[in-house]
Design an enzyme around this catalytic site. Sequence first.
Site, PDB file in Angstrom:
ATOM      1  CE  LYS A   1      -4.519   0.841   0.569  1.00 51.51           C
ATOM      2  NZ  LYS A   1      -5.567  -0.127   0.240  1.00 51.51           N
TER       3      LYS A   1
ATOM      4  N   GLY B   1     -19.491   3.304  -1.705  1.00 51.88           N
ATOM      5  CA  GLY B   1     -20.816   3.448  -1.100  1.00 51.88           C
ATOM      6  C   GLY B   1     -21.912   3.578  -2.144  1.00 51.88           C
TER       7      GLY B   1
ATOM      8  CG  ASN C   1     -15.911   4.497  -7.399  1.00 49.28           C
ATOM      9  OD1 ASN C   1     -16.886   4.821  -8.076  1.00 49.28           O
ATOM     10  ND2 ASN C   1     -14.849   3.917  -7.890  1.00 49.28           N
TER      11      ASN C   1
ATOM     12  CE1 TYR D   1     -25.063   6.432  -1.946  1.00 49.21           C
ATOM     13  CE2 TYR D   1     -24.990   8.252  -3.501  1.00 49.21           C
ATOM     14  CZ  TYR D   1     -25.533   7.050  -3.077  1.00 49.21           C
ATOM     15  OH  TYR D   1     -26.555   6.475  -3.802  1.00 49.21           O
TER      16      TYR D   1
HETATM   17  N1  GLU Z   1      -7.290   0.018  -3.014  1.00 54.78           N
HETATM   18  C1  GLU Z   1      -8.086  -1.154  -3.169  1.00 54.78           C
HETATM   19  C2  GLU Z   1      -8.131  -1.952  -1.891  1.00 54.78           C
HETATM   20  O1  GLU Z   1      -7.934  -1.446  -0.816  1.00 54.78           O
HETATM   21  C3  GLU Z   1      -7.694  -1.977  -4.387  1.00 54.78           C
HETATM   22  C4  GLU Z   1      -6.290  -2.433  -4.467  1.00 54.78           C
HETATM   23  C5  GLU Z   1      -5.897  -2.993  -5.810  1.00 54.78           C
HETATM   24  O2  GLU Z   1      -6.721  -3.069  -6.706  1.00 54.78           O
HETATM   25  O3  GLU Z   1      -4.726  -3.349  -5.934  1.00 54.78           O
HETATM   26  O4  GLU Z   1      -8.454  -3.116  -1.884  1.00 54.78           O
END
Ligand code: GLU
Length: 420
Positions: free
Chosen positions: A111, A228, A226, A224
């Site tokens: 992340k 929600g 994407n 609200y």
């Molecule tokens: N940001 C999204 C999550 O928290 C998607 C992560 C991704 O598609 O790699 O799951």
Amino acid sequence: MLESQELKPQNPYEEAVNQLKAAVNFLGLEEYIFEVLKQPERVIQVGIKVKMDNGKVATYLGWRSQHNSALGPYKGGIRFSLNVSVEEVIALSMWMTWKNALAELPYGGGKGGVKVDPSKLSQGELEKLSRNYFRAISEFVGVDKDIPAPDVYTNSQTMAWFFDEYSNKLGYPSFGVVTGKPKVLGGLDIRTISTGLGVAITSKEVASVLLNGIEGKTIAVQGYGNVGYYAAKFLSEMGAKVVAVSDSLGGIYNERGLNPDEVEKTKKERGSVINYSEAKKISNDELLELKVDLLLPCAIEGVINKENARRIKAKVIVEGANGPVTTEADKILWNNGIVVVPDILANSGGVIASHIEWVNNRVGEWLSEEEAQERLKLKIVNSTRKVVDFWKKSNVDMRLAAYSLAVKRVVEAMKIRGWI
Ligand code: GLU
């Protein structure tokens, strides 16, 4: 930000570590395995310089945390928000490890984030920030190394800049380095709806086991964006009654049910769901405490915590956001007989769609949107059934059941690779 979110009671990293500890204990694993999994494999910190429109140079802090790669390259989104901190990014990367393992994707967890309020930047400044951040982490990402995606306040445009910056560096286009791209660059239309659709499918599956089906069930959605909006839209199409929704400015309630598309239109045209006329105004805190069948927190971490958990009256909570229910709240809810469907299951639709996009990019052949959507649905239904079946047998909360399945898979890979 949402009013109730200003509390932000606990460090999300502590939350993530507590949850891991519970799973390690439940599985009867040795202490050293907890110590190994507690630490990310690598955290990259970068100072990002951006020449602003006024000619001055601003510096932003950014991170990418690569938690675990036993099952494959790191995978997870990048967020732009003032709440971003190194602890938050590490916690979110650990959650991605479990989410990807649970969905049986060939990925580890990662992340990233930049501490910035993107609403204060011009489009040009945002582009420079995105490109400079990605350039700074570029030696650590790659189609087989680490594959970022959108997250809070980033979108397909951000991914297009990331893709372009990285491809410029390589000297050739590398489509699979990020997912959530615009369709013209190998993205999928369904990526936009995928997390919300997944939340809706998981809710329906769980409701069929616990509530006698989703038809006519009352739903409250906090946040609200994407996630929600699409969760509300699909649940409404499945026959559920969305009675309340909220965004950062407050909430609305109508016991006869809201039309999610009309509400979305109001939000787009007039800035917030609170300007929707056919509903009563309520606060975010009131929304969380409504007596509904399903409550869907779809904004950010920590909104259901020890302060308000005792007042929650929903029968089931489905975590559309990452980490919206704290560990302390989990215990209170469990004692009160409220089922929490955990984020690593409920919001896995996004990364599952990302995987379909990544496979398309690698093979160089596109699945149709219909085929992609079918594949996504099947995968989420299977994951949900797997967790619910195990949970019913295990006599622990659903988070611990899901974590145990995920941690077990990661540990198995680490063992067989000879890491532990
Ligand atoms: N940001 C999204 C999550 O928290 C998607 C992560 C991704 O598609 O790699 O799951």
